[in-house]
Structure formats: C-alpha cells, structure tokens
Design a protein around this motif. Structure first.
Motif, short mmCIF file in Angstrom:
data_model
loop_
_atom_site.label_atom_id
_atom_site.label_comp_id
_atom_site.label_asym_id
_atom_site.label_seq_id
_atom_site.Cartn_x
_atom_site.Cartn_y
_atom_site.Cartn_z
N UNK A 1 0.84 -1.20 0.00
CA UNK A 1 0.00 0.00 0.00
C UNK A 1 0.88 1.26 0.00
N UNK A 2 0.36 2.32 -0.61
CA UNK A 2 1.00 3.62 -0.52
C UNK A 2 2.19 3.84 -1.42
N UNK A 3 2.45 2.92 -2.37
CA UNK A 3 3.59 3.08 -3.27
C UNK A 3 3.22 4.04 -4.40
N UNK A 4 4.09 5.01 -4.66
CA UNK A 4 3.85 6.01 -5.69
C UNK A 4 4.05 5.45 -7.09
N UNK A 5 5.03 4.55 -7.23
CA UNK A 5 5.30 3.95 -8.52
C UNK A 5 6.28 2.81 -8.41
N UNK A 6 6.15 1.84 -9.33
CA UNK A 6 7.04 0.69 -9.38
C UNK A 6 7.87 0.78 -10.66
N UNK A 7 9.19 0.57 -10.54
CA UNK A 7 10.07 0.49 -11.70
C UNK A 7 10.38 -0.98 -11.95
N UNK A 8 10.09 -1.44 -13.16
CA UNK A 8 10.04 -2.87 -13.44
C UNK A 8 11.12 -3.32 -14.42
N UNK A 9 11.55 -4.58 -14.31
CA UNK A 9 12.57 -5.10 -15.22
C UNK A 9 12.12 -5.18 -16.67
N UNK A 10 10.85 -5.54 -16.92
CA UNK A 10 10.43 -5.79 -18.30
C UNK A 10 8.92 -5.65 -18.45
N UNK A 11 8.48 -5.68 -19.71
CA UNK A 11 7.05 -5.66 -20.00
C UNK A 11 6.38 -6.91 -19.46
N UNK A 12 7.12 -8.01 -19.41
CA UNK A 12 6.58 -9.24 -18.84
C UNK A 12 6.23 -9.04 -17.37
N UNK A 13 7.09 -8.35 -16.63
CA UNK A 13 6.81 -8.04 -15.22
C UNK A 13 5.53 -7.23 -15.09
N UNK A 14 5.41 -6.22 -15.95
CA UNK A 14 4.22 -5.37 -15.92
C UNK A 14 2.96 -6.17 -16.23
N UNK A 15 3.05 -7.03 -17.22
CA UNK A 15 1.89 -7.83 -17.62
C UNK A 15 1.42 -8.72 -16.46
#
Length: 389
Positions: A151-165
């Motif tokens: 909870x409360x996270x402003x944004x996530x920085x992700x390794x790849x589009x697969x992670x986002x999916x």
C-alpha cells in the motif's frame, strides 16, 4: 534541493548493486542530496542475524525448502497479498523502530526502496499519515513476487514488460507501473568494443572467449563443467571468475590448459563489464542483477543452477526471450557451449535477443522519471528543479 533516501536490504548483493547504480544516476543532477542505507543496519541485531542466517542456510543446505516457502507465499489475489504484507509489516515493525526513526529524522523528499522489507515498513507510516513524501519501489526480479506490492507506493520500476503484464493481471493499477529495466552500473551504457576489451585484458582476438561467473555456484559442479570444456578440441579461452568463492578456486587449482582450450582463473575483479563485453558467451547463475548486466551488453547466456524461486523465474524469462538457455544438469553445459560456438548464427540470434531486452540506461531512466515527478510537484511552488549535468 531534493533529498533522496534509497533503502535496500543486504540479503544477497544484487540489491546493493542496484542502489549503487541509482546513486551514480542521481549524481548526474546538480544539488541533489542522496543517502543510501541498508535497512538491516537499522534493524534489531536479532532479526538481522536470524534472517541472514536463515537465507544463507536455506540457499546452501535446503534450496528445495526455500522453493516451497517462496512459491507458497506468492499470493495471486491482490487484496489478499497486500493485506498479508501489511500484517507481516506489523510483525516486523518492533524490530525496525530505528528505521522508522531514520525516515522521520532525515525527512527526505523522495524515498526509493530496492527491496521488499523497507517498503513494507514504509506502508505503515503511510497509513498513519506519517509519510508525506513519494515512495517508489525498484523491483529486481523479472517475475515480481507478491511481497513486492504494498500500500502507498507512488510507482514501481520494473525489469520488463513481462513483469508489468504479470502485475496488471494480478490487479495492480497500470498507471503505477514503469518498465525501465533493472538498474545496472552506468559504465554498461557506454560503448565498448569486444576486441579492445580483449586487448586490455590480454585475451586473444582470434578465438572464442567464454566467461564462467562461479561466485554463487557449487565448486564440484563448476569443476565438472571446466574439466569437460578443457578436454574439448575447440580452440578458445575459458575464464573462470570466482569472486569471493575461495573454495571454487581451490577446487580447480590443479586444472591447467587443455589441448585447445586455455584456462584463466581469477578471484575478485573490478572489470566484470569488460569481461562480459569481451566474451562470446557467459555462463552464470540467474541473479536479477548479473543477468541484467550481461543482457545489457548483448552477450548470450548459459544459465546453470538457478536458485529455486526468483532465480528460476529469472532464468525462465531469459530463456523465453531467446537471450540464453537454462540448464539443470552441469553435464549439459559443455556440449551446449560447444554447440553454440559451432553455430554462429544461433549465437548471433541470442546476442540480438539479449540486446532487445537489455536496458543499460535503466538507472538513468529511473532517475529521470523520479526527477520529472519531482518537477511536476515543485514547479507550481516556484522551486528550482535540478537538471542533469
């Protein structure tokens, strides 16, 4: 002048390396005040000792038990997983009072977490309305375990589009997700020529170079791989980089050059990126940072002995992208390496695929995004926003 606090936890070295890469990236901005802290330095000594020993023993003595725990604690339902993380944070909170005090006393303008534990603690401050500053999370595994989401996270920085999916399918708000890659040291974003790196480190230009990063591998399995490669009739150079694994160097101390394959043995080195650039192929475990560094250079990988849990998922992703192959049996490594060296078209394809997924500017991209967010918040008030130098 924005004050930025980067928090990691020293379970493995990858989180520290990612934090250091972010430090390099933010150094490009004038008048940014940066502080990097290990959350375990602000934890109860009992908890720190317990968690580090437990992680070490499970990884060395009971990896299959670790797999059961890791996969069993990965919860698909978003609300259930976030509530579970909240309960876990409440249990951990008494052991991290000093970390809470650090955040309150330093009162940074921006907080970036490069590991799950400090992020979990911060969500408690957020719920108590004691965390007015934005709180970002840098995920360092290709497939994000549910413990990363709080909870409360402003944004996530992700390794790849697969992670986002995967996270979108679990119900995470897509507007919070930013595909940047895992932050790697900035020198990887600088062009380097393979021949130049070989000349720099006295490696031949006219034959293949294979580098085996064996710091996290079992010495007996590495010895088997090295012995078989040395017996081959394929000309080449095999560099074994043992890192802090002194037992590995002892295990291969008696091994010498083969009839065609030369052997180079090194311990701790400060030219890992040079070696990756100089290599036709890298043999490694599947840590999020090392695979990101190798892919960012466009070097094909043979992944061996991925640690159960996150490393297996990382290895699956690398293999799925076509940037490497994953092998369970050490006996399969030498014939696979020789096959790839004898099939340059396949090796070239893997190199192209590695370049496609490699993100050498990941740390800079994250810094740019964070500073853009800062700009959007501070411009109305007339504050001066630092620019990259």
């Amino acid at each position: 002048m924005p004050r930025i606090l980067i928090l990691y936890a020293s379970l493995g070295s990858g989180h520290l390396h990612a934090a250091k890469a972010l430090e390099q990236a933010f150094a490009h901005y004038s008048d940014v005040e940066l502080q990097i802290e290990d959350a375990f330095d602000y934890a109860s000594p009992i908890l720190r000792e317990t968690l580090t020993r437990l992680y070490k023993r499970l990884s060395e003595k009971a990896p299959e038990l670790y797999r059961v725990i890791y996969e069993g604690s990965d919860i698909d339902d978003l609300e259930d997983s976030m509530n579970g993380n909240l309960v876990l944070a409440q249990l951990e909170r008494p052991f991290f009072k000093r970390l809470e005090n650090l955040v309150k006393q330093t009162n940074p303008d921006i907080i970036i977490c490069v590991q799950q534990i400090p992020s979990r603690i911060l969500q408690l401050l957020n719920q108590a309305e004691e965390l007015p500053q934005p709180h970002y999370v840098v995920i360092t595994d290709v497939i994000a375990h549910s413990t990363w989401i709080n909870y409360g996270v402003t944004g996530y920085f992700l390794p790849s589009a697969l992670t986002a999916d995967v996270l979108v399918r679990r119900g995470v708000d897509p507007s919070l997700l930013h595909v940047t890659g895992i932050p790697v040291k900035l020198e990887i974003a600088e062009p380097k020529a393979m021949d130049a790196m070989r000349l720099r480190h006295d490696l031949p230009i006219d034959r293949p170079v294979i580098t085996l990063f064996g710091g996290g591998l079992h010495r007996k399995r590495v010895r088997l791989v090295v012995s078989q490669l040395l017996e081959s009739n394929r000309p080449g150079v095999l560099v074994v980089a043992a890192g802090r694994n002194e037992e590995l160097l002892e295990a291969i101390e008696d091994l010498e050059n083969g009839p065609q394959m030369q052997l180079r043995k090194v311990g701790m080195i400060d030219y890992v990126d040079d070696l990756v650039t100089a290599s036709d192929l890298v043999i490694t475990k599947a840590g999020g940072l090392i695979t990101s560094e190798v892919a960012a250079r466009g070097t094909p990988m043979v992944i061996i002995d991925p640690f159960p849990g996150q490393e297996e998922w990382n290895a699956d992703a690398i293999a799925a992208y076509g940037a490497g192959v994953q092998l369970r049996l050490p006996e399969m490594v030498p014939p696979t390496v020789l096959h790839l060296l004898n099939n340059p078209e396949q090796l070239s394809f893997m190199r192209d695929r590695a370049r496609l997924i490699g993100q050498p500017r990941a740390a800079l991209t994250i810094a740019e995004r964070v500073m853009d967010d800062w700009r959007s918040r501070t411009q109305p008030s007339g504050e001066t926003v630092p620019q990259p130098v």
